[in-house]
Scaffold this active site. Structure first.
Site, PDB file in Angstrom:
ATOM      1  N   THR A  94      -4.138   4.875  -1.277  1.00 21.44           N
ATOM      2  CA  THR A  94      -5.193   5.406  -0.413  1.00 21.44           C
ATOM      3  C   THR A  94      -5.706   6.745  -0.956  1.00 21.44           C
ATOM      4  O   THR A  94      -5.144   7.330  -1.883  1.00 21.44           O
ATOM      5  CB  THR A  94      -4.714   5.581   1.047  1.00 21.44           C
ATOM      6  OG1 THR A  94      -3.710   6.593   1.068  1.00 21.44           O
ATOM      7  CG2 THR A  94      -4.154   4.292   1.606  1.00 21.44           C
ATOM      8  N   ALA A 114     -20.436   2.891   2.623  1.00 19.84           N
ATOM      9  CA  ALA A 114     -19.572   2.353   1.563  1.00 19.84           C
ATOM     10  C   ALA A 114     -20.384   1.485   0.599  1.00 19.84           C
ATOM     11  O   ALA A 114     -20.113   1.468  -0.605  1.00 19.84           O
ATOM     12  CB  ALA A 114     -18.433   1.556   2.191  1.00 19.84           C
ATOM     13  N   TYR A 138     -13.692  -5.308   9.441  1.00 18.92           N
ATOM     14  CA  TYR A 138     -13.016  -5.052  10.728  1.00 18.92           C
ATOM     15  C   TYR A 138     -13.134  -6.276  11.635  1.00 18.92           C
ATOM     16  O   TYR A 138     -14.193  -6.488  12.254  1.00 18.92           O
ATOM     17  CB  TYR A 138     -13.652  -3.810  11.387  1.00 18.92           C
ATOM     18  CG  TYR A 138     -13.593  -2.607  10.476  1.00 18.92           C
ATOM     19  CD1 TYR A 138     -12.569  -1.691  10.586  1.00 18.92           C
ATOM     20  CD2 TYR A 138     -14.529  -2.444   9.454  1.00 18.92           C
ATOM     21  CE1 TYR A 138     -12.470  -0.624   9.696  1.00 18.92           C
ATOM     22  CE2 TYR A 138     -14.441  -1.382   8.569  1.00 18.92           C
ATOM     23  CZ  TYR A 138     -13.402  -0.476   8.703  1.00 18.92           C
ATOM     24  OH  TYR A 138     -13.307   0.573   7.806  1.00 18.92           O
ATOM     25  N   ALA A 140      -9.255  11.249   3.290  1.00 19.75           N
ATOM     26  CA  ALA A 140     -10.655  11.064   3.686  1.00 19.75           C
ATOM     27  C   ALA A 140     -11.572  12.085   3.032  1.00 19.75           C
ATOM     28  O   ALA A 140     -12.602  11.762   2.455  1.00 19.75           O
ATOM     29  CB  ALA A 140     -10.789  11.134   5.197  1.00 19.75           C
ATOM     30  N   GLN A 189       3.841   4.243  16.507  1.00 17.22           N
ATOM     31  CA  GLN A 189       2.789   3.676  15.646  1.00 17.22           C
ATOM     32  C   GLN A 189       1.762   2.903  16.464  1.00 17.22           C
ATOM     33  O   GLN A 189       0.605   2.833  16.091  1.00 17.22           O
ATOM     34  CB  GLN A 189       3.410   2.711  14.624  1.00 17.22           C
ATOM     35  CG  GLN A 189       4.035   3.414  13.441  1.00 17.22           C
ATOM     36  CD  GLN A 189       4.712   2.391  12.539  1.00 17.22           C
ATOM     37  OE1 GLN A 189       5.614   1.683  12.970  1.00 17.22           O
ATOM     38  NE2 GLN A 189       4.263   2.300  11.319  1.00 17.22           N
ATOM     39  N   LYS A 229     -23.015  -4.994   2.125  1.00 14.40           N
ATOM     40  CA  LYS A 229     -21.955  -4.700   1.146  1.00 14.40           C
ATOM     41  C   LYS A 229     -21.831  -5.847   0.141  1.00 14.40           C
ATOM     42  O   LYS A 229     -21.665  -5.621  -1.049  1.00 14.40           O
ATOM     43  CB  LYS A 229     -20.615  -4.529   1.879  1.00 14.40           C
ATOM     44  CG  LYS A 229     -20.065  -3.125   1.843  1.00 14.40           C
ATOM     45  CD  LYS A 229     -18.680  -3.048   2.474  1.00 14.40           C
ATOM     46  CE  LYS A 229     -18.686  -2.116   3.659  1.00 14.40           C
ATOM     47  NZ  LYS A 229     -17.336  -1.831   4.183  1.00 14.40           N
ATOM     48  N   GLU A 266       0.833  -1.215   0.000  1.00 16.49           N
ATOM     49  CA  GLU A 266       0.000   0.000   0.000  1.00 16.49           C
ATOM     50  C   GLU A 266       0.864   1.259   0.000  1.00 16.49           C
ATOM     51  O   GLU A 266       1.900   1.301   0.656  1.00 16.49           O
ATOM     52  CB  GLU A 266      -0.870  -0.021   1.261  1.00 16.49           C
ATOM     53  CG  GLU A 266      -1.762   1.190   1.402  1.00 16.49           C
ATOM     54  CD  GLU A 266      -2.966   0.908   2.274  1.00 16.49           C
ATOM     55  OE1 GLU A 266      -3.653  -0.104   2.042  1.00 16.49           O
ATOM     56  OE2 GLU A 266      -3.219   1.697   3.186  1.00 16.49           O
TER      57      GLU A 266
HETATM   58  P1  FAD Z   1     -18.951   1.610   6.026  1.00 16.04           P
HETATM   59  O1  FAD Z   1     -18.944   0.265   5.403  1.00 16.04           O
HETATM   60  O2  FAD Z   1     -19.932   2.596   5.503  1.00 16.04           O
HETATM   61  O3  FAD Z   1     -19.179   1.387   7.601  1.00 16.04           O
HETATM   62  C1  FAD Z   1     -19.092   2.478   8.523  1.00 16.04           C
HETATM   63  C2  FAD Z   1     -20.014   2.208   9.725  1.00 16.04           C
HETATM   64  O4  FAD Z   1     -21.387   2.213   9.269  1.00 16.04           O
HETATM   65  C3  FAD Z   1     -19.792   0.834  10.365  1.00 16.04           C
HETATM   66  O5  FAD Z   1     -19.970   0.978  11.747  1.00 16.04           O
HETATM   67  C4  FAD Z   1     -20.868  -0.058   9.753  1.00 16.04           C
HETATM   68  O6  FAD Z   1     -21.248  -1.083  10.639  1.00 16.04           O
HETATM   69  C5  FAD Z   1     -22.003   0.934   9.503  1.00 16.04           C
HETATM   70  N1  FAD Z   1     -22.762   0.625   8.282  1.00 16.04           N
HETATM   71  C6  FAD Z   1     -22.258   0.328   7.057  1.00 16.04           C
HETATM   72  N2  FAD Z   1     -23.255   0.125   6.172  1.00 16.04           N
HETATM   73  C7  FAD Z   1     -24.406   0.309   6.844  1.00 16.04           C
HETATM   74  C8  FAD Z   1     -25.766   0.252   6.471  1.00 16.04           C
HETATM   75  N3  FAD Z   1     -26.142  -0.007   5.203  1.00 16.04           N
HETATM   76  N4  FAD Z   1     -26.696   0.509   7.418  1.00 16.04           N
HETATM   77  C9  FAD Z   1     -26.333   0.807   8.704  1.00 16.04           C
HETATM   78  N5  FAD Z   1     -25.035   0.858   9.117  1.00 16.04           N
HETATM   79  C10 FAD Z   1     -24.102   0.633   8.202  1.00 16.04           C
HETATM   80  N6  FAD Z   1     -10.091   5.879   4.886  1.00 16.04           N
HETATM   81  C11 FAD Z   1      -9.790   6.869   4.023  1.00 16.04           C
HETATM   82  O7  FAD Z   1     -10.180   8.012   4.246  1.00 16.04           O
HETATM   83  N7  FAD Z   1      -9.064   6.646   2.880  1.00 16.04           N
HETATM   84  C12 FAD Z   1      -8.615   5.407   2.558  1.00 16.04           C
HETATM   85  O8  FAD Z   1      -7.955   5.223   1.523  1.00 16.04           O
HETATM   86  C13 FAD Z   1      -8.903   4.325   3.448  1.00 16.04           C
HETATM   87  N8  FAD Z   1      -8.514   3.062   3.180  1.00 16.04           N
HETATM   88  C14 FAD Z   1      -8.887   2.030   4.014  1.00 16.04           C
HETATM   89  C15 FAD Z   1      -8.557   0.718   3.665  1.00 16.04           C
HETATM   90  C16 FAD Z   1      -8.929  -0.349   4.489  1.00 16.04           C
HETATM   91  C17 FAD Z   1      -8.570  -1.750   4.091  1.00 16.04           C
HETATM   92  C18 FAD Z   1      -9.627  -0.092   5.703  1.00 16.04           C
HETATM   93  C19 FAD Z   1      -9.992  -1.222   6.618  1.00 16.04           C
HETATM   94  C20 FAD Z   1      -9.984   1.207   6.055  1.00 16.04           C
HETATM   95  C21 FAD Z   1      -9.634   2.280   5.208  1.00 16.04           C
HETATM   96  N9  FAD Z   1      -9.993   3.599   5.497  1.00 16.04           N
HETATM   97  C22 FAD Z   1      -9.674   4.614   4.625  1.00 16.04           C
HETATM   98  C23 FAD Z   1     -10.715   3.916   6.753  1.00 16.04           C
HETATM   99  C24 FAD Z   1     -12.254   3.854   6.570  1.00 16.04           C
HETATM  100  O9  FAD Z   1     -12.668   4.828   5.658  1.00 16.04           O
HETATM  101  C25 FAD Z   1     -12.865   4.123   7.935  1.00 16.04           C
HETATM  102  O10 FAD Z   1     -12.589   3.039   8.797  1.00 16.04           O
HETATM  103  C26 FAD Z   1     -14.342   4.468   7.992  1.00 16.04           C
HETATM  104  O11 FAD Z   1     -14.656   4.849   9.345  1.00 16.04           O
HETATM  105  C27 FAD Z   1     -15.293   3.343   7.624  1.00 16.04           C
HETATM  106  O12 FAD Z   1     -15.218   3.024   6.311  1.00 16.04           O
HETATM  107  P2  FAD Z   1     -16.040   1.779   5.705  1.00 16.04           P
HETATM  108  O13 FAD Z   1     -15.782   1.774   4.263  1.00 16.04           O
HETATM  109  O14 FAD Z   1     -15.808   0.554   6.480  1.00 16.04           O
HETATM  110  O15 FAD Z   1     -17.548   2.317   5.986  1.00 16.04           O
END
Ligand code: FAD
Length: 286
Positions: free
Chosen positions: A48, A123, A143, A51, A210, A163, A17
């Protein structure tokens, strides 16, 4: 190549990454980092996305460089909070024209100011949009210890199921430092009927600072075994780096021995760390 195809090749796949620079003058340095990583033959390199989307132009340019100049599969991240519908459409069309066919669809962390894009809430909404916008392979985050905002791991699993129903092709996990947590998570996915391939996220911790940021930002727990390493070697940067890389290598060896073939290494723009880790696994990867 689409990542979903790479994940089925039966080999131990290690992906790396990079994160884009915040400012243009650092762009060439990042490209040099990417070039060094590409020489390690990773299964793909992910880029990445800031945000709030501040670095999205760089994310696109770096992903294009990986795909076109390095001839390595690129995975471009994209976030809901940093992209509205129109921008997403434009970005996807540009990426597709450059041969980038893999996108990691994320929500991103909401800035406290409340100033962020609101066309996509979760997402999963972005996954659905990308799947209907072209022939993309789309990944999502998961997670093993539960997303920090989720009421419970069970509710978080419900969100992963959504998802999957929206068409996600693979999941990449948040970093974890205890493989047993990951094995329990895989079991819970199985019980929930979630069959999407999962890439295990491993981060070689090479500095004591870290540990704190990992716990604050990702919510991942650091087991006593690793804390003892930090306490013992935290004041000796070279020893700490060596111990952190070996710890990550041991995690990967254990994962592979237990049937996990796809590992994403959070290398944080450090080709030296990626190269050293790879050298510890040379016979296993051969
Ligand atoms: P979501 O899947 O939307 O989930 C967020 C929260 O909402 C969770 O608590 C979930 O349970 C809940 N949720 C999801 N869908 C629903 C639904 N339909 N109804 C009700 N609740 C729901 N961040 C960045 O800014 N840039 C990056 O490049 C980046 N890369 C990442 C790569 C990886 C592999 C990981 C694990 C994280 C990364 N992140 C990045 C961080 C990530 O954006 C954050 O952790 C963020 O808080 C959640 O993103 P998510 O896509 O999991 O969100």
């Amino acid at each position: 190549m689409k990542i979903k195809e790479i994940l089925q090749n039966g080999k131990l796949n290690l992906s790396l990454e990079v994160f884009p620079p915040k400012e243009w003058p650092k762009f060439d340095d990042t490209i040099r980092t990417v070039d060094s990583m590409a020489l390690l033959s990773p299964s793909f390199i992910s880029v990445t996305y800031g945000a709030a989307g501040g670095t999205k132009t760089y994310t696109k340019k770096i992903a294009e460089h990986i795909q076109q100049q390095c001839h390595v599969t690129a995975l471009a991240h994209m976030t809901c909070v940093g992209t509205d519908r129109e921008e997403a459409q434009k970005l996807l069309s540009e990426l597709s024209n450059s041969g980038v066919e893999n996108i990691l669809a994320l929500r991103g962390d909401k800035p406290l100011s409340g100033e962020y894009k609101k066309d996509f809430t979760h997402a999963s909404d972005l996954v659905r949009f990308i799947k209907t916008s072209g022939d993309f392979c789309v990944g999502g985050a998961c997670y093993p210890e539960g997303h920090p905002e989720a009421e419970s791991l069970s509710k978080d699993m419900d969100a992963l199921k959504i998802k999957e129903e929206c068409g996600v092709d693979f999941f990449t996990t948040q970093m974890f430092f205890d493989n047993n947590i990951f094995y329990c998570f895989l079991n819970k996915l199985y019980q929930k009927g979630i069959n999407t391939p999962v890439i295990a996220g491993i981060m070689p911790i090479t500095k004591p600072s870290q540990v704190r940021s990992v716990m604050e930002l990702s919510g991942s727990g650091v087991p006593p075994r690793f804390r003892a390493i930090v306490e013992k070697f935290g004041d000796n940067p070279k020893a700490m780096q060596q111990a952190g890389i070996i710890y990550a290598a041991e995690q990967i060896i254990d994962l592979y021995a237990n049937g996990v073939r796809n590992v994403h290494v959070y290398t944080m723009n450090k080709p030296f760390v990626a190269a050293t880790l790879r050298s510890h696994l040379s016979e296993i990867l051969a």
